[in-house]
Design a protein around this motif. Structure first.
Motif, PDB file in Angstrom:
ATOM      1  N   THR A   1      58.129  42.409  38.661  1.00  0.00           N
ATOM      2  CA  THR A   1      57.738  41.001  38.527  1.00  0.00           C
ATOM      3  C   THR A   1      58.794  40.094  39.146  1.00  0.00           C
ATOM      4  O   THR A   1      58.467  39.171  39.903  1.00  0.00           O
ATOM      5  CB  THR A   1      57.548  40.648  37.025  1.00  0.00           C
ATOM      6  OG1 THR A   1      56.514  41.477  36.490  1.00  0.00           O
ATOM      7  CG2 THR A   1      57.186  39.187  36.839  1.00  0.00           C
TER       8      THR A   1
ATOM      9  N   LEU B   1      52.331  44.260  31.920  1.00  0.00           N
ATOM     10  CA  LEU B   1      51.445  44.289  33.089  1.00  0.00           C
ATOM     11  C   LEU B   1      50.659  42.979  33.179  1.00  0.00           C
ATOM     12  O   LEU B   1      50.294  42.545  34.272  1.00  0.00           O
ATOM     13  CB  LEU B   1      50.495  45.488  33.040  1.00  0.00           C
ATOM     14  CG  LEU B   1      51.145  46.862  33.240  1.00  0.00           C
ATOM     15  CD1 LEU B   1      50.078  47.944  33.325  1.00  0.00           C
ATOM     16  CD2 LEU B   1      52.035  46.898  34.477  1.00  0.00           C
ATOM     17  N   ASP B   2      50.413  42.341  32.034  1.00  0.00           N
ATOM     18  CA  ASP B   2      49.771  41.024  32.054  1.00  0.00           C
ATOM     19  C   ASP B   2      50.716  39.978  32.652  1.00  0.00           C
ATOM     20  O   ASP B   2      50.278  39.061  33.361  1.00  0.00           O
ATOM     21  CB  ASP B   2      49.359  40.591  30.641  1.00  0.00           C
ATOM     22  CG  ASP B   2      48.195  41.407  30.100  1.00  0.00           C
ATOM     23  OD1 ASP B   2      47.477  42.021  30.915  1.00  0.00           O
ATOM     24  OD2 ASP B   2      48.001  41.429  28.873  1.00  0.00           O
TER      25      ASP B   2
ATOM     26  N   LEU C   1      53.061  40.666  34.823  1.00  0.00           N
ATOM     27  CA  LEU C   1      53.087  40.987  36.254  1.00  0.00           C
ATOM     28  C   LEU C   1      51.848  40.432  36.945  1.00  0.00           C
ATOM     29  O   LEU C   1      51.934  39.857  38.039  1.00  0.00           O
ATOM     30  CB  LEU C   1      53.173  42.511  36.447  1.00  0.00           C
ATOM     31  CG  LEU C   1      53.120  43.028  37.887  1.00  0.00           C
ATOM     32  CD1 LEU C   1      54.250  42.457  38.732  1.00  0.00           C
ATOM     33  CD2 LEU C   1      53.171  44.562  37.905  1.00  0.00           C
ATOM     34  N   ASP C   2      50.714  40.562  36.293  1.00  0.00           N
ATOM     35  CA  ASP C   2      49.462  40.058  36.855  1.00  0.00           C
ATOM     36  C   ASP C   2      49.535  38.543  37.060  1.00  0.00           C
ATOM     37  O   ASP C   2      49.104  38.018  38.090  1.00  0.00           O
ATOM     38  CB  ASP C   2      48.310  40.424  35.904  1.00  0.00           C
ATOM     39  CG  ASP C   2      46.952  40.128  36.505  1.00  0.00           C
ATOM     40  OD1 ASP C   2      46.674  40.628  37.608  1.00  0.00           O
ATOM     41  OD2 ASP C   2      46.180  39.392  35.879  1.00  0.00           O
ATOM     42  N   ALA C   3      50.097  37.842  36.089  1.00  0.00           N
ATOM     43  CA  ALA C   3      50.241  36.384  36.203  1.00  0.00           C
ATOM     44  C   ALA C   3      51.190  36.025  37.339  1.00  0.00           C
ATOM     45  O   ALA C   3      50.978  35.047  38.066  1.00  0.00           O
ATOM     46  CB  ALA C   3      50.754  35.809  34.876  1.00  0.00           C
TER      47      ALA C   3
ATOM     48  N   VAL D   1      51.731  37.851  40.045  1.00  0.00           N
ATOM     49  CA  VAL D   1      51.021  38.128  41.302  1.00  0.00           C
ATOM     50  C   VAL D   1      50.101  36.953  41.644  1.00  0.00           C
ATOM     51  O   VAL D   1      50.013  36.532  42.804  1.00  0.00           O
ATOM     52  CB  VAL D   1      50.219  39.449  41.200  1.00  0.00           C
ATOM     53  CG1 VAL D   1      49.265  39.608  42.374  1.00  0.00           C
ATOM     54  CG2 VAL D   1      51.165  40.637  41.128  1.00  0.00           C
ATOM     55  N   ALA D   2      49.451  36.393  40.627  1.00  0.00           N
ATOM     56  CA  ALA D   2      48.567  35.246  40.861  1.00  0.00           C
ATOM     57  C   ALA D   2      49.359  34.051  41.401  1.00  0.00           C
ATOM     58  O   ALA D   2      48.897  33.346  42.307  1.00  0.00           O
ATOM     59  CB  ALA D   2      47.850  34.868  39.563  1.00  0.00           C
TER      60      ALA D   2
ATOM     61  N   ARG E   1      49.231  52.506  37.907  1.00  0.00           N
ATOM     62  CA  ARG E   1      49.149  51.347  37.002  1.00  0.00           C
ATOM     63  C   ARG E   1      49.676  50.088  37.688  1.00  0.00           C
ATOM     64  O   ARG E   1      49.075  49.023  37.638  1.00  0.00           O
ATOM     65  CB  ARG E   1      49.952  51.586  35.711  1.00  0.00           C
ATOM     66  CG  ARG E   1      49.417  52.660  34.784  1.00  0.00           C
ATOM     67  CD  ARG E   1      48.004  52.420  34.275  1.00  0.00           C
ATOM     68  NE  ARG E   1      47.783  51.147  33.608  1.00  0.00           N
ATOM     69  CZ  ARG E   1      47.963  50.915  32.306  1.00  0.00           C
ATOM     70  NH1 ARG E   1      48.363  51.891  31.517  1.00  0.00           N
ATOM     71  NH2 ARG E   1      47.728  49.735  31.793  1.00  0.00           N
TER      72      ARG E   1
ATOM     73  N   VAL F   1      47.668  46.446  39.606  1.00  0.00           N
ATOM     74  CA  VAL F   1      47.974  45.052  39.271  1.00  0.00           C
ATOM     75  C   VAL F   1      48.434  44.269  40.505  1.00  0.00           C
ATOM     76  O   VAL F   1      48.014  43.130  40.719  1.00  0.00           O
ATOM     77  CB  VAL F   1      49.045  44.969  38.151  1.00  0.00           C
ATOM     78  CG1 VAL F   1      49.400  43.525  37.839  1.00  0.00           C
ATOM     79  CG2 VAL F   1      48.542  45.676  36.897  1.00  0.00           C
ATOM     80  N   VAL F   2      49.280  44.870  41.321  1.00  0.00           N
ATOM     81  CA  VAL F   2      49.816  44.122  42.470  1.00  0.00           C
ATOM     82  C   VAL F   2      48.873  44.161  43.675  1.00  0.00           C
ATOM     83  O   VAL F   2      49.024  43.367  44.601  1.00  0.00           O
ATOM     84  CB  VAL F   2      51.227  44.603  42.896  1.00  0.00           C
ATOM     85  CG1 VAL F   2      52.196  44.498  41.735  1.00  0.00           C
ATOM     86  CG2 VAL F   2      51.208  46.018  43.447  1.00  0.00           C
ATOM     87  N   GLY F   3      47.924  45.097  43.687  1.00  0.00           N
ATOM     88  CA  GLY F   3      46.974  45.171  44.785  1.00  0.00           C
ATOM     89  C   GLY F   3      47.580  45.691  46.071  1.00  0.00           C
ATOM     90  O   GLY F   3      47.165  45.293  47.166  1.00  0.00           O
TER      91      GLY F   3
END
Ligand code: MG
Length: 138
Positions: free
Chosen positions: A48, A77-78, A80-82, A84-85, A118, A122-124
């Protein structure tokens, strides 16, 4: 343009026997959990910070402060997802991630593919997980 980010994180072990060790979103039952405000997924945290740093969007402590009850026990991971957004909203996309875990235990080799999958979901982008140990694994 390509930017390269560098993330780093360290967590000590928790004295709370109910905490589960989570690395890159993968649980390692039977291993001592790490101390932290969130789920203490040190691998997700380093990734992140690398992404946020590359995009010039601050760091994990700034975005998800450990003084904020909203992040207590959070799935990293949530977070990290935020992140990435935010990175994508700034006009960037992740091309790849390379992460190195330094730990004496647990053995990561049997779970490597799972950890990479995993994080990659999340990062695509492709994720490579490697490791080193200060002393040989026991
Ligand atoms: Mg951390």
């Amino acid at each position: 343009m390509i930017r390269v980010g560098h993330g780093f994180d360290v967590h000590g072990f928790s004295d709370d026997a109910t905490r589960v060790l989570r690395l890159a979103g993968v649980e390692f039952p039977g291993h001592r959990g790490l101390a932290g405000h969130s789920d203490a997924d040190v691998v997700a945290h380093a990734v992140t910070d690398a992404l946020l740093g590359a995009a010039g969007r601050g760091d994990i402590g700034e975005l998800f402060p450990d003084t904020d009850p909203a992040w207590a026990g959070a799935d990293s991971l949530d977070l990290l997802d935020a992140a990435v957004a935010l990175v994508m909203a700034a006009g960037w996309r992740v091309a790849n991630v390379d992460v190195t875990v330094v730990a004496e235990t647990p053995r990561l080799a049997p779970r490597r593919a799972e950890m990479q999958a995993r994080l990659s979901a999340v990062v695509g982008a492709p994720v490579s997980v490697a490791w080193g140990a200060p002393k040989p694994e026991r």
